[in-house]
Write a protein that holds these residues in place. Structure first.
Motif, PDB file in Angstrom:
ATOM      1  N   THR A  93       0.835  -1.212   0.000  1.00 21.50           N
ATOM      2  CA  THR A  93       0.000   0.000   0.000  1.00 21.50           C
ATOM      3  C   THR A  93       0.865   1.255   0.000  1.00 21.50           C
ATOM      4  OG1 THR A  93      -1.775  -1.164   1.168  1.00 21.50           O
ATOM      5  CG2 THR A  93      -1.804   1.236   1.249  1.00 21.50           C
ATOM      6  N   LYS A  94       1.930   1.253   0.801  1.00 18.28           N
ATOM      7  CA  LYS A  94       2.848   2.397   0.831  1.00 18.28           C
ATOM      8  C   LYS A  94       3.468   2.632  -0.546  1.00 18.28           C
ATOM      9  CE  LYS A  94       4.339   2.138   5.677  1.00 18.28           C
ATOM     10  NZ  LYS A  94       5.506   1.874   6.559  1.00 18.28           N
ATOM     11  N   ILE A  95       3.872   1.566  -1.205  1.00 15.50           N
ATOM     12  CA  ILE A  95       4.482   1.688  -2.530  1.00 15.50           C
ATOM     13  C   ILE A  95       3.484   2.274  -3.517  1.00 15.50           C
ATOM     14  CG2 ILE A  95       5.435   0.393  -4.487  1.00 15.50           C
ATOM     15  CD1 ILE A  95       6.517  -1.612  -2.429  1.00 15.50           C
ATOM     16  N   LYS A  96       2.267   1.800  -3.441  1.00 17.04           N
ATOM     17  CA  LYS A  96       1.225   2.277  -4.351  1.00 17.04           C
ATOM     18  C   LYS A  96       0.963   3.764  -4.140  1.00 17.04           C
ATOM     19  CE  LYS A  96      -2.881   0.155  -6.300  1.00 17.04           C
ATOM     20  NZ  LYS A  96      -3.849  -0.943  -6.158  1.00 17.04           N
ATOM     21  N   GLN A  97       0.884   4.159  -2.890  1.00 16.38           N
ATOM     22  CA  GLN A  97       0.644   5.573  -2.568  1.00 16.38           C
ATOM     23  C   GLN A  97       1.821   6.444  -2.995  1.00 16.38           C
ATOM     24  OE1 GLN A  97      -0.090   5.179   1.626  1.00 16.38           O
ATOM     25  NE2 GLN A  97      -2.304   4.850   1.360  1.00 16.38           N
ATOM     26  N   MET A  98       3.033   5.932  -2.832  1.00 15.24           N
ATOM     27  CA  MET A  98       4.239   6.691  -3.144  1.00 15.24           C
ATOM     28  C   MET A  98       4.451   6.862  -4.646  1.00 15.24           C
ATOM     29  SD  MET A  98       8.192   5.782  -2.076  1.00 15.24           S
ATOM     30  CE  MET A  98       8.335   4.394  -3.224  1.00 15.24           C
ATOM     31  N   THR A  99       4.152   5.795  -5.415  1.00 17.28           N
ATOM     32  CA  THR A  99       4.500   5.794  -6.838  1.00 17.28           C
ATOM     33  C   THR A  99       3.312   6.011  -7.769  1.00 17.28           C
ATOM     34  OG1 THR A  99       4.177   3.395  -7.083  1.00 17.28           O
ATOM     35  CG2 THR A  99       6.360   4.163  -6.367  1.00 17.28           C
ATOM     36  N   GLY A 100       2.106   5.640  -7.326  1.00 16.64           N
ATOM     37  CA  GLY A 100       0.943   5.708  -8.204  1.00 16.64           C
ATOM     38  C   GLY A 100       0.935   4.627  -9.273  1.00 16.64           C
ATOM     39  N   LYS A 101       1.824   3.630  -9.119  1.00 13.81           N
ATOM     40  CA  LYS A 101       1.927   2.552 -10.114  1.00 13.81           C
ATOM     41  C   LYS A 101       1.046   1.357  -9.740  1.00 13.81           C
ATOM     42  CE  LYS A 101       5.274   4.708 -12.322  1.00 13.81           C
ATOM     43  NZ  LYS A 101       5.069   5.298 -13.657  1.00 13.81           N
ATOM     44  N   GLU A 102       0.719   0.553 -10.758  1.00 13.10           N
ATOM     45  CA  GLU A 102       0.063  -0.725 -10.500  1.00 13.10           C
ATOM     46  C   GLU A 102       1.019  -1.620  -9.717  1.00 13.10           C
ATOM     47  OE1 GLU A 102      -1.844  -2.968 -13.588  1.00 13.10           O
ATOM     48  OE2 GLU A 102      -2.240  -1.173 -14.763  1.00 13.10           O
ATOM     49  N   ILE A 103       0.443  -2.429  -8.840  1.00 11.16           N
ATOM     50  CA  ILE A 103       1.234  -3.380  -8.053  1.00 11.16           C
ATOM     51  C   ILE A 103       0.791  -4.800  -8.387  1.00 11.16           C
ATOM     52  CG2 ILE A 103       1.869  -4.181  -5.752  1.00 11.16           C
ATOM     53  CD1 ILE A 103       2.886  -1.389  -6.272  1.00 11.16           C
ATOM     54  N   TRP A 104       1.735  -5.629  -8.823  1.00 14.94           N
ATOM     55  CA  TRP A 104       1.478  -7.058  -8.970  1.00 14.94           C
ATOM     56  C   TRP A 104       2.194  -7.780  -7.834  1.00 14.94           C
ATOM     57  CZ3 TRP A 104       2.332  -8.614 -14.814  1.00 14.94           C
ATOM     58  CH2 TRP A 104       1.325  -8.013 -15.593  1.00 14.94           C
ATOM     59  N   LYS A 105       1.505  -8.729  -7.229  1.00 15.17           N
ATOM     60  CA  LYS A 105       2.111  -9.508  -6.138  1.00 15.17           C
ATOM     61  C   LYS A 105       2.329 -10.937  -6.592  1.00 15.17           C
ATOM     62  CE  LYS A 105       3.713 -10.270  -2.012  1.00 15.17           C
ATOM     63  NZ  LYS A 105       4.613 -11.358  -2.462  1.00 15.17           N
ATOM     64  N   VAL A 106       3.551 -11.400  -6.432  1.00 13.75           N
ATOM     65  CA  VAL A 106       3.847 -12.803  -6.688  1.00 13.75           C
ATOM     66  C   VAL A 106       3.437 -13.613  -5.467  1.00 13.75           C
ATOM     67  CG1 VAL A 106       5.671 -14.498  -7.049  1.00 13.75           C
ATOM     68  CG2 VAL A 106       5.677 -12.351  -8.327  1.00 13.75           C
ATOM     69  N   ILE A 107       2.680 -14.654  -5.717  1.00 14.76           N
ATOM     70  CA  ILE A 107       2.259 -15.584  -4.668  1.00 14.76           C
ATOM     71  C   ILE A 107       2.927 -16.920  -4.956  1.00 14.76           C
ATOM     72  CG2 ILE A 107       0.302 -16.736  -3.579  1.00 14.76           C
ATOM     73  CD1 ILE A 107       0.207 -13.718  -3.202  1.00 14.76           C
ATOM     74  N   HIS A 108       3.711 -17.405  -4.018  1.00 15.47           N
ATOM     75  CA  HIS A 108       4.383 -18.672  -4.224  1.00 15.47           C
ATOM     76  C   HIS A 108       3.449 -19.828  -3.839  1.00 15.47           C
ATOM     77  CE1 HIS A 108       7.823 -15.857  -4.012  1.00 15.47           C
ATOM     78  NE2 HIS A 108       8.231 -16.600  -5.014  1.00 15.47           N
ATOM     79  N   HIS A 109       3.322 -20.766  -4.737  1.00 10.61           N
ATOM     80  CA  HIS A 109       2.411 -21.891  -4.551  1.00 10.61           C
ATOM     81  C   HIS A 109       2.729 -22.642  -3.255  1.00 10.61           C
ATOM     82  CE1 HIS A 109       0.012 -25.421  -5.363  1.00 10.61           C
ATOM     83  NE2 HIS A 109       1.086 -26.197  -5.364  1.00 10.61           N
ATOM     84  N   CYS A 110       1.743 -22.659  -2.359  1.00  2.90           N
ATOM     85  CA  CYS A 110       1.873 -23.383  -1.099  1.00  2.90           C
ATOM     86  C   CYS A 110       0.488 -23.476  -0.478  1.00  2.90           C
ATOM     87  CB  CYS A 110       2.841 -22.674  -0.138  1.00  2.90           C
ATOM     88  SG  CYS A 110       2.252 -21.049   0.406  1.00  2.90           S
TER      89      CYS A 110
END
Length: 210
Positions: A93-110
């Protein structure tokens, strides 16, 4: 429906020139400790000399600090920030607020992967499901159990964001993967030969996607 295509781990100008001529929707550059790591000034130069022509640029980080991301965003014309480590939702959330960029999150299969996706609801603009091996965050060339893709896609659909699949994908198995109908596929080692991106492998992959 044809999935979106992301070609990642571009580590040289030659890699980038090949990928920008492809059918890919996204091109990824890794700004983290990796054999494919690149530096801000390098990528900025490549993109200035050979513009992306509408292809979206994805910057991949593993457990970065805010300053690291700010430096890259101020130097490189990126569109999407991909978080590939164990970053949590408040940090994203901080990154999104700071940059205004889309955020993709990698989820490791588990076993806890879907719970992690739920924690990023309303924050992540997309997910990449990848294989996690000891000591490595990605780029392993190993696939996970693709039969679990529908359950991941269900969570992503509920959040209204795309689900990409990474890990061990190549032109010989991508047809099997397409049967699970991911929104996108993400390749790095699967389009490489002798440490660089390979035109023949990219073209064979694209033929399978038609």
């Amino acid at each position: 429906m044809k999935p979106k295509l992301k070609l990642c781990g571009n580590r040289s100008c030659d890699d980038w020139k090949l990928v920008r001529e492809s059918d890919a929707n996204y091109a990824g550059f890794i700004f983290a400790n990796s054999p494919r790591r690149v530096e801000n000034n390098q990528v900025a130069k490549w993109l200035a000399e050979y513009p992306s022509n509408g292809m979206k640029i994805v910057a991949v980080f593993v457990n970065p600090d805010l300053e690291e991301i700010a430096d890259t965003v101020s130097t490189v014309p990126i569109d999407i920030i991909q978080l590939h480590g164990n970053e949590n939702a408040p940090f994203a959330t901080k990154i999104k607020q700071m940059t205004g960029k889309e955020i993709w999150k990698v989820i490791h299969h588990c076993n806890a992967a879907k719970e992690e996706m739920i924690a990023f609801a309303g924050i992540a603009d997309g997910y990449v499901i990848d294989t996690k091996l000891p000591g490595q965050w990605g780029g392993t060339g190993k696939k996970f159990d693709w039969e679990s893709i529908p359950s991941y896609k269900e969570v992503a659909n509920e959040q209204g964001v795309p689900l990409f699949v990474a890990g061990g994908i190549n032109d010989s198995n991508v047809t099997e993967l397409l049967s699970y109908q991911p929104d996108g596929i993400d390749l790095s080692s699967g389009i490489e030969l002798n440490g660089g991106k390979n035109r023949d492998k990219i073209e064979k992959l694209q033929e399978r996607l038609c």
